[in-house]
Write a protein that holds these residues in place. Structure first.
Motif, mmCIF file in Angstrom:
data_model
loop_
_atom_site.group_PDB
_atom_site.id
_atom_site.type_symbol
_atom_site.label_atom_id
_atom_site.label_comp_id
_atom_site.label_asym_id
_atom_site.label_seq_id
_atom_site.Cartn_x
_atom_site.Cartn_y
_atom_site.Cartn_z
ATOM 1 N N UNK A 136 -17.473 62.907 17.543
ATOM 2 C CA UNK A 136 -17.870 63.782 16.321
ATOM 3 C C UNK A 136 -16.949 64.886 15.817
ATOM 4 N N UNK A 137 -16.169 64.678 14.730
ATOM 5 C CA UNK A 137 -15.352 65.820 14.538
ATOM 6 C C UNK A 137 -16.017 66.587 13.163
ATOM 7 N N UNK A 138 -16.313 67.892 13.455
ATOM 8 C CA UNK A 138 -17.089 68.653 12.560
ATOM 9 C C UNK A 138 -15.963 69.598 11.880
ATOM 10 N N UNK A 139 -15.839 69.872 10.664
ATOM 11 C CA UNK A 139 -15.113 70.912 10.343
ATOM 12 C C UNK A 139 -15.925 72.082 9.706
ATOM 13 N N UNK A 140 -16.006 73.095 10.223
ATOM 14 C CA UNK A 140 -16.963 74.398 9.952
ATOM 15 C C UNK A 140 -16.114 75.361 9.303
ATOM 16 N N UNK A 141 -16.856 75.803 8.408
ATOM 17 C CA UNK A 141 -16.167 77.015 7.521
ATOM 18 C C UNK A 141 -17.273 78.279 7.250
ATOM 19 N N UNK A 142 -16.661 79.238 6.728
ATOM 20 C CA UNK A 142 -17.815 80.397 6.326
ATOM 21 C C UNK A 142 -17.730 80.874 4.945
#
Length: 325
Positions: free
Chosen positions: A156-162
């Motif tokens: 699984x590839x997750x792009x996490x941002x704030x």
């Protein structure tokens, strides 16, 4: 009954190459002129030895560092999978060093989740927030998604941002839906105050309305241990100056550390608001769930894809309103 953490978070490398405006790790590394070192083999083997008879649910090899700087990381992941085949291995990286060779090595090692910390809603926003090269990171993120598709990778590839000041939910919606089309899972979260680290500066950085800034219980003292590259155990990833002295796995066994008086005080404090208010770090910590719009809701809002042009226009107007909160 002796407690044991279900989640192992550890530091495979001693520093981070990024210098994010919302995280003090990179700044402290530079201020203290720390040299980069991989976790020693002694510490890693001790970590494996002390956990191999326990049921571990998740391993996160990214405590306060850039883990891809650790050349031994793929081999470490293989070792974790050998002794804990059912544990989820979840790795978070700023993607600066994520080339094709490293990606395929991580896949081969058995990594389950690759979290790419990427603030790429636009070039200016990303580079101001993380101080890493936008084009390089964007290229590496796109490459990872291309390789996932090319080799039919299950990881699984997750792009996490704030969510910070400087970008609208409408912009995040465009960013998120474009990456979803490439095969990424998206997560957008509100800003934590890093256990009070930023003080009044936090108000200048964050975006969103807080429901409360009072202390709130956290599950980490019950289930997630944080082990630094030298074996030192810190309360959590937010104890940047090692305020809470807990122990070192080279001197004491994890099960003894996890059940010592310091940890008991922090565990019991999560069940008693009066005690919680007296606990260093916990008494000032504001996490994502304290916002009126939390991570789950933000993510749902920005990942909604609407094909109809008229409906999309109305949704963008709706996001403008929600952006006030």
């Amino acid at each position: 009954m002796m407690l044991f953490p279900k989640i192992i978070e550890y530091q495979p490398y001693s520093i981070c190459n990024a210098n994010c405006t919302y995280c003090p790790v990179g700044h402290l590394n530079r201020e203290q002129k720390l040299k980069g070192n991989s976790i020693s083999q002694e510490v890693f083997e001790t970590l494996i030895e002390q956990t191999k008879s326990q049921k571990i649910e998740r391993v996160s090899p990214h405590l306060n560092c850039e883990p891809l700087l650790c050349k031994e990381l793929p081999d470490q992941i293989k070792t974790w999978k050998k002794y804990h085949p059912n544990a989820i291995i979840d790795l978070s990286t700023n993607a600066v060093f994520l080339n094709e060779k490293m990606f395929l090595n991580l896949v081969d090692a058995g990594l389950d989740i690759l979290e790419l910390h990427y603030m790429g809603v636009n070039k200016d926003y990303h580079e101001k927030a993380m101080k890493t090269n936008y084009e390089k990171v964007k290229g590496n993120v796109d490459l990872a998604l291309e390789l996932k598709k090319k080799y039919n990778v299950k990881m699984d590839i997750v792009v996490f941002s704030h969510r910070l000041k400087g970008a609208s939910l409408s912009q995040w919606n465009d960013f998120a839906t474009s990456l979803q089309e490439k095969g990424a899972r998206i997560s957008l979260g509100p800003l934590w105050n890093r256990a009070g680290w930023y003080g009044k500066e936090f108000e200048k950085k964050r975006k969103g309305i807080l429901k409360s800034n009072k202390p709130y219980p956290c599950p980490k003292p019950w289930n997630q241990i944080a082990v630094e590259h030298d074996g030192e155990v810190v309360l959590c990833s937010l104890d940047y100056k090692k305020v809470v002295k807990i122990g070192n796995i080279l001197k004491n066994n994890i099960i003894d550390i996890w059940n010592n008086e310091v940890m008991k005080r922090y565990q019991e404090g999560q069940n008693d608001i009066k005690k919680l208010k007296k606990l260093d770090l916990c008494n000032e910590c504001i996490r994502g769930g304290r916002y009126l719009i939390n991570e789950a809701t933000l993510t749902k809002l920005v990942t909604k894809k609407i094909e109809n042009p008229i409906a999309k226009l109305f949704y963008k107007k709706y996001l403008q309103v929600i952006d006030l909160f």
